[in-house]
Design an enzyme around this catalytic site. Structure first.
Site, PDB file in Angstrom:
ATOM      1  N   HIS A   8       0.883  -1.622   0.175  1.00 28.47           N
ATOM      2  CA  HIS A   8      -0.190   0.268  -0.083  1.00 28.47           C
ATOM      3  C   HIS A   8       0.874   1.562   0.245  1.00 28.47           C
ATOM      4  CE1 HIS A   8      -3.500  -2.672   0.118  1.00 28.47           C
ATOM      5  NE2 HIS A   8      -3.683  -2.515   1.427  1.00 28.47           N
ATOM      6  N   HIS A  45      -9.715   2.103   0.100  1.00 31.49           N
ATOM      7  CA  HIS A  45      -9.464   0.622   1.181  1.00 31.49           C
ATOM      8  C   HIS A  45     -11.102   0.896   3.131  1.00 31.49           C
ATOM      9  CE1 HIS A  45      -7.555  -2.535   3.706  1.00 31.49           C
ATOM     10  NE2 HIS A  45      -7.073  -2.066   3.109  1.00 31.49           N
ATOM     11  N   GLU A 104     -11.699  -3.710  -2.272  1.00 28.30           N
ATOM     12  CA  GLU A 104     -10.883  -2.646  -2.740  1.00 28.30           C
ATOM     13  C   GLU A 104     -10.151  -2.819  -4.334  1.00 28.30           C
ATOM     14  OE1 GLU A 104      -6.873  -3.083  -0.735  1.00 28.30           O
ATOM     15  OE2 GLU A 104      -8.727  -4.454   0.164  1.00 28.30           O
TER      16      GLU A 104
END
Length: 340
Positions: free
Chosen positions: A97, A172, A305
């Protein structure tokens, strides 16, 4: 940190039916309230009452936009145009991420903020060359708009200014349609418009295969309770990239998922133009104290996501996530709430 805490704040979008609170820290959806079958509003997003816990990292990636590259990059390495890049290994042995301080942990600037019937807010951020190991400067915007009484749209754009770079943003949010404080989501049912997933190795990195879900615990081609086969999934639950290959289209976006909570009759239909979607059942959520003192444990929320495929930068058979200077990365999501 103190001066960052000063700048971090929450902004509200309210059209009279739904109310959303979004922080400029990571473009984070901190709350989203929509009516259930009884007409009562419930907040269906896991999160915190103020920006402080987000700044302190009280929970991992609650509600935020992650990037420059969402999901995992194998061993934090990739080669682009003959140059090898090394990224922070923040989820050993991989980079996850966007690194230690990805887009979720920076303050975005509010570029536009409109109230009224279709309220919207636009955030912008300039990611510099070398930030968290990534090449090139990138100009980013993210706009949240309440497009109808119970629909929210997110439009994310990114433009590399001087070097080719991988870009794959994801939103997210952890959803619980019964209400953020109502326990686990195993009783929610979901349909995912994907005939395939990208299976992973023991370090949660895709093997490069694209395999059919038919006849496996990963099959959500027809509506199924999340808890129905979760015990058959290796590890703690679902945390897999679905290949969005069979949803019908609507204004350039394809149907990715339909999430349903039987207790409140709330439904969330998700539409996107991204090729994949990480279906994640909150396996690592553990003893987080959220809004109003609510305790969030394992499977308290589900993430949908939409994204480029994990580790696509190292996997030539996956859709490319490389964006050239002057090209524009565009990723839109439509969150449609209803009752059924």
């Amino acid at each position: 940190m103190a001066d960052q805490a000063k700048q971090a704040e929450l902004f509200e979008l309210d059209n009279g039916t739904m109310q959303v609170k979004i922080a400029n820290l990571g473009c984070t959806i901190a709350s989203l309230s929509v009516p259930g079958k009884d007409g009562k509003l419930a907040d269906v997003v896991l999160g915190f009452d103020s920006v402080e816990p987000y700044l302190k990292g009280a929970a991992s990636f609650f509600g935020c936009i992650v990037g420059r590259v969402a999901n995992r990059i194998k061993e934090g390495k990739f080669t682009l145009n003959g140059i090898e890049y090394s990224l922070p290994i923040n989820k050993p042995p991989n980079s996850l991420h966007g690194g230690h301080k990805g887009f979720d942990k920076v303050i975005w600037e509010v570029a536009d903020y409109k109230k009224g019937e279709n309220p919207s807010i636009t955030f912008k951020y300039h990611s510099r060359d070398g930030e968290e190991g990534y090449p090139g400067d990138v100009a980013l915007t993210a706009t949240y708009t309440l497009t109808s009484s119970t629909t929210m749209r997110l439009d994310m754009e990114a433009m590399p200014e001087n070097k080719a770079t991988p870009i794959s943003l994801a939103q997210h949010t952890y959803w619980n349609l019964a209400g953020h404080n109502s326990g686990n989501i195993l009783n929610h049912s979901v349909q995912i418009w994907a005939n395939h997933i990208t299976p992973v190795d023991q370090n949660t990195i895709p093997t490069g295969e694209i395999t059919p879900v038919k006849g496996t615990a990963f099959d959500f081609t027809t509506e199924k309770k999340i808890g129905a086969s979760i015990h058959e999934v290796p590890g703690l639950g679902y945390d897999h990239n679905y290949v969005l290959d069979c949803g019908e289209e609507k204004s350039g976006l394809k149907h990715a998922a339909k999430l349903k909570d039987p207790s409140s009759s709330r439904v969330l239909d998700l539409w996107t133009n991204a090729p994949g979607m990480q279906f994640y059942t909150g396996n690592y959520v553990n003893g987080v104290v959220g809004k109003g003192g609510a305790a969030y444990g394992k499977h308290s929320g589900v993430c949908l996501e939409t994204q480029g495929f994990p580790n696509a930068i190292n996997q030539p058979n996956f859709p490319s996530v490389v964006v050239q200077p002057g090209e524009k990365y565009k990723h839109s999501m439509l969150f449609e709430f209803s009752l059924e």
